[in-house]
Enzyme design. Structure first.
Site, mmCIF file in Angstrom:
data_model
loop_
_atom_site.group_PDB
_atom_site.id
_atom_site.type_symbol
_atom_site.label_atom_id
_atom_site.label_comp_id
_atom_site.label_asym_id
_atom_site.label_seq_id
_atom_site.Cartn_x
_atom_site.Cartn_y
_atom_site.Cartn_z
ATOM 1 N N GLU A 66 0.746 -1.307 -0.126
ATOM 2 C CA GLU A 66 -0.003 0.135 -0.114
ATOM 3 C C GLU A 66 0.732 1.230 0.035
ATOM 4 O OE1 GLU A 66 -3.135 0.575 -0.454
ATOM 5 O OE2 GLU A 66 -2.839 2.602 -0.250
ATOM 6 N N GLU A 73 0.766 6.391 -6.997
ATOM 7 C CA GLU A 73 -0.187 7.627 -7.218
ATOM 8 C C GLU A 73 0.306 8.739 -7.262
ATOM 9 O OE1 GLU A 73 -3.859 5.068 -5.308
ATOM 10 O OE2 GLU A 73 -3.398 7.110 -4.352
HETATM 11 N N1 LIG Z 1 -3.530 11.109 -15.146
HETATM 12 C C1 LIG Z 1 -4.431 10.224 -15.426
HETATM 13 N N2 LIG Z 1 -4.437 9.537 -16.607
HETATM 14 C C2 LIG Z 1 -5.088 8.543 -16.799
HETATM 15 N N3 LIG Z 1 -6.026 7.900 -15.988
HETATM 16 C C3 LIG Z 1 -5.986 8.397 -14.644
HETATM 17 C C4 LIG Z 1 -5.148 9.354 -14.443
HETATM 18 N N4 LIG Z 1 -5.045 9.698 -12.929
HETATM 19 C C5 LIG Z 1 -6.099 8.975 -12.315
HETATM 20 N N5 LIG Z 1 -6.573 7.972 -13.374
HETATM 21 C C6 LIG Z 1 -7.302 7.050 -13.375
HETATM 22 O O1 LIG Z 1 -8.744 7.478 -12.987
HETATM 23 C C7 LIG Z 1 -9.039 6.375 -11.967
HETATM 24 C C8 LIG Z 1 -9.350 6.971 -10.692
HETATM 25 O O2 LIG Z 1 -7.959 7.487 -9.946
HETATM 26 P P1 LIG Z 1 -7.582 8.410 -8.990
HETATM 27 O O3 LIG Z 1 -6.216 8.893 -8.829
HETATM 28 O O4 LIG Z 1 -8.808 9.496 -8.961
HETATM 29 O O5 LIG Z 1 -7.933 7.535 -7.775
HETATM 30 P P2 LIG Z 1 -6.959 6.600 -6.940
HETATM 31 O O6 LIG Z 1 -6.322 5.790 -8.043
HETATM 32 O O7 LIG Z 1 -7.988 5.706 -5.973
HETATM 33 O O8 LIG Z 1 -6.231 7.490 -6.148
HETATM 34 P P3 LIG Z 1 -6.648 8.465 -4.853
HETATM 35 O O9 LIG Z 1 -6.297 7.659 -3.558
HETATM 36 O O10 LIG Z 1 -5.500 9.889 -4.983
HETATM 37 O O11 LIG Z 1 -7.923 9.018 -4.937
HETATM 38 C C9 LIG Z 1 -7.962 5.017 -12.001
HETATM 39 O O12 LIG Z 1 -8.401 4.234 -12.809
HETATM 40 C C10 LIG Z 1 -6.724 5.900 -12.555
HETATM 41 O O13 LIG Z 1 -6.016 4.775 -12.935
#
Ligand SMILES: Nc1ncnc2c1ncn2[C@@H]1O[C@H](COP(=O)(O)OP(=O)(O)OP(=O)(O)O)[C@@H](O)[C@H]1O
Length: 122
Positions: A66, A73
């Protein structure tokens, strides 16, 4: 104090900052920290010898993965705010790593730790 020792102490300080930063900013990290440490503590408490160490380590590794997921991330968010398929794959693969090790730990807990816990409590 030698330069090497100072460097090691500084490195440990950065690691502690990383741990505290993940704790402060990532709710998923806090949830997995609680689950992982509980699983590790229960495993070490109810199992014996090598089994306790192995099962405890499997539970603890959820926390480690994690932390790596949080690092991925944040690195992706720092590198780009645009939608990029490679950014999505990086984040989703890191999340899949947490899911994989989490499911494995859960399976081990349900099949090894829980029966032993019930046996000891009954
Ligand atoms: N720059 C990016 N380009 C393409 N896809 C992205 C990008 N950033 C996030 N994603 C995708 O969007 C979805 C949500 O990501 P997001 O970062 O909002 O949530 P997370 O991965 O759970 O992280 P967090 O804990 O920051 O919320 C995931 O499938 C992730 O791979």
């Amino acid at each position: 104090m030698t330069k090497t020792v100072k460097g090691v102490i500084k490195g440990i300080g950065f690691a502690v900052e990383g741990f505290l930063g993940a704790f402060r900013e990532d709710v998923h990290f806090r949830i997995n920290l609680a689950l992982s440490l509980t699983g590790t503590a229960v495993s070490l408490a109810v199992l014996n010898g090598c089994t306790a160490i192995l099962v405890g380590f499997i539970n603890f590794s959820v926390l480690v993965v994690e932390l790596l997921n949080t690092a991925v991330e944040r690195a992706v968010d720092t590198a780009t705010s645009e939608f990029k398929p490679s950014a999505k794959l990086a984040k989703d693969a890191a999340a899949a790593a947490v899911l994989s090790v989490g499911l494995f730990a859960l399976t081990v807990d349900l099949t090894v730790v829980l029966p032993e816990l019930i046996r000891r409590l009954s």
